[in-house]
Design an enzyme around this catalytic site. Structure first.
Site, PDB file in Angstrom:
ATOM      1  N   CYS A  22      17.722 -41.448 -79.113  1.00 18.20           N
ATOM      2  CA  CYS A  22      17.975 -42.886 -79.173  1.00 18.20           C
ATOM      3  C   CYS A  22      18.020 -43.450 -80.602  1.00 18.20           C
ATOM      4  O   CYS A  22      19.016 -43.307 -81.295  1.00 18.20           O
ATOM      5  CB  CYS A  22      16.945 -43.600 -78.304  1.00 18.20           C
ATOM      6  SG  CYS A  22      17.490 -45.248 -77.742  1.00 18.20           S
ATOM      7  N   GLU A  50      16.728 -40.520 -72.141  1.00 19.85           N
ATOM      8  CA  GLU A  50      15.421 -40.654 -72.773  1.00 19.85           C
ATOM      9  C   GLU A  50      14.403 -41.138 -71.735  1.00 19.85           C
ATOM     10  O   GLU A  50      14.711 -41.970 -70.891  1.00 19.85           O
ATOM     11  CB  GLU A  50      15.517 -41.667 -73.912  1.00 19.85           C
ATOM     12  CG  GLU A  50      14.213 -41.963 -74.622  1.00 19.85           C
ATOM     13  CD  GLU A  50      14.350 -43.067 -75.674  1.00 19.85           C
ATOM     14  OE1 GLU A  50      13.525 -43.092 -76.591  1.00 19.85           O
ATOM     15  OE2 GLU A  50      15.279 -43.893 -75.564  1.00 19.85           O
ATOM     16  N   LYS A  85      10.408 -37.326 -81.159  1.00 20.18           N
ATOM     17  CA  LYS A  85      11.241 -38.369 -81.752  1.00 20.18           C
ATOM     18  C   LYS A  85      10.751 -38.746 -83.143  1.00 20.18           C
ATOM     19  O   LYS A  85       9.594 -39.112 -83.330  1.00 20.18           O
ATOM     20  CB  LYS A  85      11.248 -39.589 -80.829  1.00 20.18           C
ATOM     21  CG  LYS A  85      12.232 -40.686 -81.222  1.00 20.18           C
ATOM     22  CD  LYS A  85      12.202 -41.805 -80.184  1.00 20.18           C
ATOM     23  CE  LYS A  85      13.193 -42.898 -80.463  1.00 20.18           C
ATOM     24  NZ  LYS A  85      13.132 -43.970 -79.432  1.00 20.18           N
TER      25      LYS A  85
END
Length: 254
Positions: free
Chosen positions: A140, A40, A106
């Site tokens: 994540c 990331e 995200k």
């Protein structure tokens, strides 16, 4: 499909140094590699100051990824900070060997670090078709939310790129195995190592778990490039034999 996981330290908010270092690693790849997975925010570390380092989809890093994917004849994926219409995104790019790009913003922003105040969250789940595989890429904190990752699309590979700190690494290991087992999917997690500007420590634990929860690559704590060979026929045979996905509940994550 042969996957290369690149686990490295990241230089804080310095895209050029990080690109140069990653390129050194990519230049050592085994020739039959199909997909390279980076962490990331691989150009900057997990910064909450996107205005300092954000790039556009026509910027240096995107062009660099396209050039490397073409040169190495493999796909490359990882997330970076992108600005678009005055909004900042933690955006995962999946760059094909042709240079074509798919991307995912995200969805679950990490409120504990204030990511929700600095970035705009995504609204769409992405399923990529590549070399006969259906791939679902996430980022994540998404790992903590199983409904969003639920395998209603019959994807074959679930992957997470991360900056996941050592203090919570046991959760990372546990949740990656859980996502693999509940979705009957190969599951990959690629994390960074080293320390960031906030003095958070990262111990990596990049790994590959198969569709029954077995390690193909056990959690790795050192810098390096790690390879896994995925067998789609074994995946499909096991799904057909056990049929677990046929019995799953349906949820509306929206």
């Amino acid at each position: 499909m042969k996957i290369a996981l690149i686990q490295i330290p990241l230089v804080w908010e310095n895209p050029k140094l990080n690109r140069d270092y990653i390129e050194q690693k990519i230049n050592t790849l085994e020739v039959d590699t199909d997909l390279v997975v980076l962490p990331e925010m691989f150009t900057t570390g997990f910064t909450m100051q996107p205005e300092r380092i954000a790039e556009t989809m026509h910027g240096e890093t995107v062009a660099w990824m396209q050039a490397l994917a073409k040169a190495k004849n493999c796909a490359i994926t990882g997330s970076l900070v992108i600005i678009e219409e005055e909004n900042y995104y933690n955006r995962l790019l999946f760059v094909f060997p042709s240079g074509a790009i798919h991307y995912y913003n995200k969805r679950h922003l990490f409120t504990l670090a204030g990511e929700d105040k600095s970035y705009t969250k995504g609204s769409q789940k992405l399923i990529i078709e590549y070399k006969g595989w259906k791939i679902c890429p996430l980022i994540c904190y998404d790992l903590r939310f199983p409904v969003f990752a639920r395998n209603v699309e019959q994807y074959d590979l679930l992957l997470y790129v991360a900056n996941w700190p050592t203090i919570r690494i046991q959760a990372w290991d546990t949740l990656l195995k859980s996502r693999a087992v509940e979705n009957m999917s190969y599951t990959i997690g690629v994390n960074r190592v080293g320390k960031d500007e906030k003095n958070y420590d990262y111990s990596g634990h990049s790994q590959v778990v198969d569709f029954l929860g077995n390690y193909l690559i056990a959690p790795q704590e050192t810098e390096g490039v790690f390879y896994a060979q995925l067998d789609k026929e074994a995946l499909l045979q096991t799904r057909t034999k056990l049929g677990f996905l046929n019995d799953q509940d349906r949820f509306d994550w929206k």
